[in-house]
Write an enzyme that holds these catalytic residues in place. Structure first.
Site, short mmCIF file in Angstrom:
data_model
loop_
_atom_site.label_atom_id
_atom_site.label_comp_id
_atom_site.label_asym_id
_atom_site.label_seq_id
_atom_site.Cartn_x
_atom_site.Cartn_y
_atom_site.Cartn_z
N LYS A 139 48.18 24.72 -44.10
CA LYS A 139 47.16 25.68 -44.63
C LYS A 139 47.33 27.09 -43.99
O LYS A 139 47.36 28.00 -44.93
CB LYS A 139 45.82 25.15 -44.84
CG LYS A 139 45.51 23.69 -45.58
CD LYS A 139 44.20 23.70 -45.93
CE LYS A 139 43.54 23.26 -44.50
NZ LYS A 139 43.95 22.04 -43.80
N ARG A 159 35.32 22.76 -48.01
CA ARG A 159 35.71 21.62 -47.50
C ARG A 159 34.73 20.39 -48.04
O ARG A 159 34.99 18.84 -47.96
CB ARG A 159 35.48 21.36 -45.91
CG ARG A 159 36.70 21.23 -45.33
CD ARG A 159 36.27 21.18 -43.64
NE ARG A 159 37.28 20.86 -42.91
CZ ARG A 159 38.02 21.72 -42.40
NH1 ARG A 159 38.36 22.88 -42.75
NH2 ARG A 159 39.03 21.33 -41.42
N ARG A 191 52.08 20.73 -32.36
CA ARG A 191 51.41 22.12 -32.93
C ARG A 191 50.96 22.84 -31.66
O ARG A 191 50.27 22.31 -30.64
CB ARG A 191 50.40 21.75 -33.89
CG ARG A 191 49.72 23.29 -34.14
CD ARG A 191 49.00 23.21 -35.85
NE ARG A 191 47.65 22.63 -35.42
CZ ARG A 191 46.93 22.63 -36.53
NH1 ARG A 191 47.11 23.15 -37.59
NH2 ARG A 191 45.69 22.25 -36.21
N ARG A 200 45.42 22.71 -29.65
CA ARG A 200 44.10 22.89 -29.90
C ARG A 200 43.54 21.51 -29.47
O ARG A 200 44.13 20.39 -29.46
CB ARG A 200 43.96 22.77 -31.61
CG ARG A 200 43.83 24.44 -32.12
CD ARG A 200 43.94 24.34 -33.41
NE ARG A 200 43.08 23.58 -34.27
CZ ARG A 200 42.67 23.56 -35.68
NH1 ARG A 200 43.40 24.43 -36.29
NH2 ARG A 200 42.01 22.63 -36.17
N ARG A 241 39.64 13.46 -38.61
CA ARG A 241 39.78 14.58 -39.58
C ARG A 241 40.13 14.10 -40.83
O ARG A 241 40.00 14.58 -42.09
CB ARG A 241 40.79 15.56 -39.00
CG ARG A 241 39.95 16.57 -37.74
CD ARG A 241 40.78 17.37 -36.74
NE ARG A 241 41.29 18.25 -37.36
CZ ARG A 241 42.32 18.79 -37.05
NH1 ARG A 241 43.01 18.35 -35.70
NH2 ARG A 241 43.02 19.96 -37.51
P1 AMP Z 1 40.52 23.61 -39.29
O1 AMP Z 1 40.96 24.84 -38.35
O2 AMP Z 1 40.36 24.06 -40.79
O3 AMP Z 1 41.39 22.51 -39.22
O4 AMP Z 1 38.89 23.43 -38.84
C1 AMP Z 1 38.84 22.94 -37.90
C2 AMP Z 1 37.30 22.30 -37.39
O5 AMP Z 1 36.30 23.27 -37.75
C3 AMP Z 1 36.83 21.17 -38.42
O6 AMP Z 1 37.59 19.95 -38.30
C4 AMP Z 1 35.60 21.26 -38.61
O7 AMP Z 1 34.99 20.60 -37.42
C5 AMP Z 1 35.26 22.74 -38.52
N1 AMP Z 1 35.35 23.35 -40.00
C6 AMP Z 1 36.22 24.13 -40.46
N2 AMP Z 1 35.78 24.61 -41.59
C7 AMP Z 1 34.77 23.81 -41.98
C8 AMP Z 1 33.89 24.06 -43.07
N3 AMP Z 1 34.14 24.67 -44.23
N4 AMP Z 1 32.92 23.31 -43.11
C9 AMP Z 1 32.54 22.35 -41.97
N5 AMP Z 1 33.13 22.42 -40.86
C10 AMP Z 1 34.19 23.26 -40.71
#
Ligand code: AMP
Length: 221
Positions: free
Chosen positions: A27, A102, A136, A169, A180
């Protein structure tokens, strides 16, 4: 995280686009390429949360535990943060969103405020998710993404784009990846149905190299 920029220009009718998919499905990579090709602002909810955590704000301190464990953060708080950010920065009419919505609740709130015209679902198997995430590397300065085997940086540990330090990360650990993936199945599957039933969903095979994935996105848009 907000990025724009110049690159090979292409056209698409949709100017409000959300990217859906499991962690590691590409993404962030595709959002950044689409943002450049279409001159649309890119907003990553995870990037915004990681920025708040790095800055040590009260909000960052609150969400850190969720992000570290790979769980959904406080849903309503995050929804308001993202929608207020979009409103303040003038992103209501044009955007590429990655990581938001999400949950079904977030999809409903976004539809009320700034409804997306297209939702791109990047389809990938769990096995490939694990392989990708365990290699990554992310730039802590600009958010650029590399992979130890698939797309290594020119100089180990350093971002090709801005010279920032490349880090793994914290939530790319095996137990956080498993959480996740579970969260994706439980919370994000209903989001896919929202866009499918309203005719806005485009499914993309995300197992191919990034350039081919981008080409099939444009073929579908
Ligand atoms: P990502 O970078 O999209 O993989 O997001 C990393 C982490 O941020 C996720 O595992 C959640 O803990 C939090 N997070 C990101 N976007 C959201 C969202 N829209 N709602 C709730 N938690 C989020």
């Amino acid at each position: 995280m907000v990025k724009g920029g110049v690159g090979r220009k292409r056209k698409a009718d949709a100017r409000r686009i959300v990217l859906l998919g499991k962690p590691g499905s590409g993404k962030g990579t595709q959002a950044s390429r689409l943002s450049e090709a279409l001159s649309l602002p890119h907003l990553s909810s995870g990037g915004i949360l990681r920025g708040e955590i790095a800055a040590g704000t009260p909000f960052g301190l609150e969400v850190k535990q969720y992000v570290d464990r790979g769980e959904i953060g406080p849903e309503e708080l995050i929804t308001s943060l993202i929608l207020e950010f979009m409103d303040r920065e003038g992103y209501g009419s044009e955007y590429i969103l990655d990581g938001f919505p999400r949950t079904e609740g977030q999809a409903a709130s976004l539809d009320e405020a700034f409804p997306p015209q297209k939702a791109l679902l990047l389809d990938l198997s769990d096995g490939e998710v694990l392989r990708r995430l365990s290699g990554r590397l992310t730039c802590e300065e600009c958010g650029a993404i590399f992979h130890e085997q698939d797309s290594p940086p020119l100089h180990a540990g350093t971002c090709d784009r801005c010279g920032g330090e490349l880090l793994r990360r914290g939530d790319d650990r095996p137990e956080a990846i498993r959480t996740r993936l579970e969260v994706f199945r439980r919370e994000s599957a209903p989001v896919i149905s929202v866009y499918e039933s309203s005719g806005r969903l485009l499914r993309i095979d995300a197992s191919r190299p990034p350039k081919e994935v981008l080409d099939s996105i444009f073929a579908g848009l």
